[in-house]
Write an enzyme that holds these catalytic residues in place. Sequence first.
Site, mmCIF file in Angstrom:
data_model
loop_
_atom_site.group_PDB
_atom_site.id
_atom_site.type_symbol
_atom_site.label_atom_id
_atom_site.label_comp_id
_atom_site.label_asym_id
_atom_site.label_seq_id
_atom_site.Cartn_x
_atom_site.Cartn_y
_atom_site.Cartn_z
ATOM 1 N N SER A 182 60.035 14.140 79.027
ATOM 2 C CA SER A 182 58.825 14.402 78.246
ATOM 3 C C SER A 182 57.804 13.296 78.470
ATOM 4 O O SER A 182 58.158 12.162 78.823
ATOM 5 C CB SER A 182 59.182 14.471 76.759
ATOM 6 O OG SER A 182 58.028 14.458 75.937
ATOM 7 N N TYR A 195 63.288 11.561 68.928
ATOM 8 C CA TYR A 195 63.110 12.484 70.051
ATOM 9 C C TYR A 195 62.639 11.748 71.301
ATOM 10 O O TYR A 195 63.198 11.925 72.392
ATOM 11 C CB TYR A 195 62.097 13.562 69.667
ATOM 12 C CG TYR A 195 61.648 14.444 70.804
ATOM 13 C CD1 TYR A 195 62.404 15.531 71.213
ATOM 14 C CD2 TYR A 195 60.440 14.193 71.466
ATOM 15 C CE1 TYR A 195 61.984 16.352 72.256
ATOM 16 C CE2 TYR A 195 60.016 15.006 72.505
ATOM 17 C CZ TYR A 195 60.790 16.085 72.895
ATOM 18 O OH TYR A 195 60.369 16.880 73.939
#
Length: 292
Positions: A182, A195
């Site tokens: 990400s 996350y």
Amino acid sequence: MSNNESHYPTSAPAQTQIQQPGEQESMYPQPEIIKENYQGSHKLKGKIALISGGDSGIGRSVAVLFAREGADVAIIYLEEQQDAEITRQLVENEGQRCLLLEGDLSQPELAATCVEQTLQCFGKINILINNAGVQYQQSDIGEISHGQLEKTFKTNFFSMFYLTQKVLPHLQEGDSIINTTSITSYRGHDELIDYASTKGAITTFTRSLSTNLLKQKKGIRVNAVAPGPIWTPLIPSSFDAQTVAEFGTSTPMGRMGQPSEVAPAYLFLACDGASYISGQVIHVNGGEIING
């Protein structure tokens, strides 16, 4: 905005879903899964791909694109049966086979089961896409419970590790592993601390495993894709309605991305055209410059 981009929505209406990883059929507008005029050219003819989180969003887009390029696919999903069945139909519409594998990959034993069932169905695995993930919006690190931290790491990172361990002995020279990291791995995120930490681990895992396999001269490539703000079920199921309404508008392109705009990066890394690429990350993020 160019003519090719003009049909993409800038953002989505405010909306939420109560459970992760979310249901694609409940989203408005619906994400674009594959570019309408894309013509396949047999880049993956005869290949078998195993895709975690393959029922919706980026995973669904990768599954359908791979099918259009000639691959059969197996998709692992948590419990979203309707989304999974739609993905299977889309793959079959491309003339390819699709195996559905339901279960929670944070449980170590499921990885072995999924690999065994894929091998029983297709006889081999050529491409592993590690894509399953969850995220929970928290404005204060003190609000991240032990349970949340453990679930985020088990789902995003441990499951990837388990599945890779079980698939790797069945991969051959020329096969590949592609992980979903990400943009948050590179610049962090103030409300997705746990996350973003898992995505940092995934980036490092990608580089470390690539080096390890190259040293062993196995001919297996390991790469990753780092999406920015992409319109998938994970967004309305993990953010509040106002955040969803503003999602992606701060990118240099001024809009959120679609799964159909991310999947080609996975295709490139999976096909023979990327035969000299390993340990790398492709950034699909709407134009944000990330040095890493």
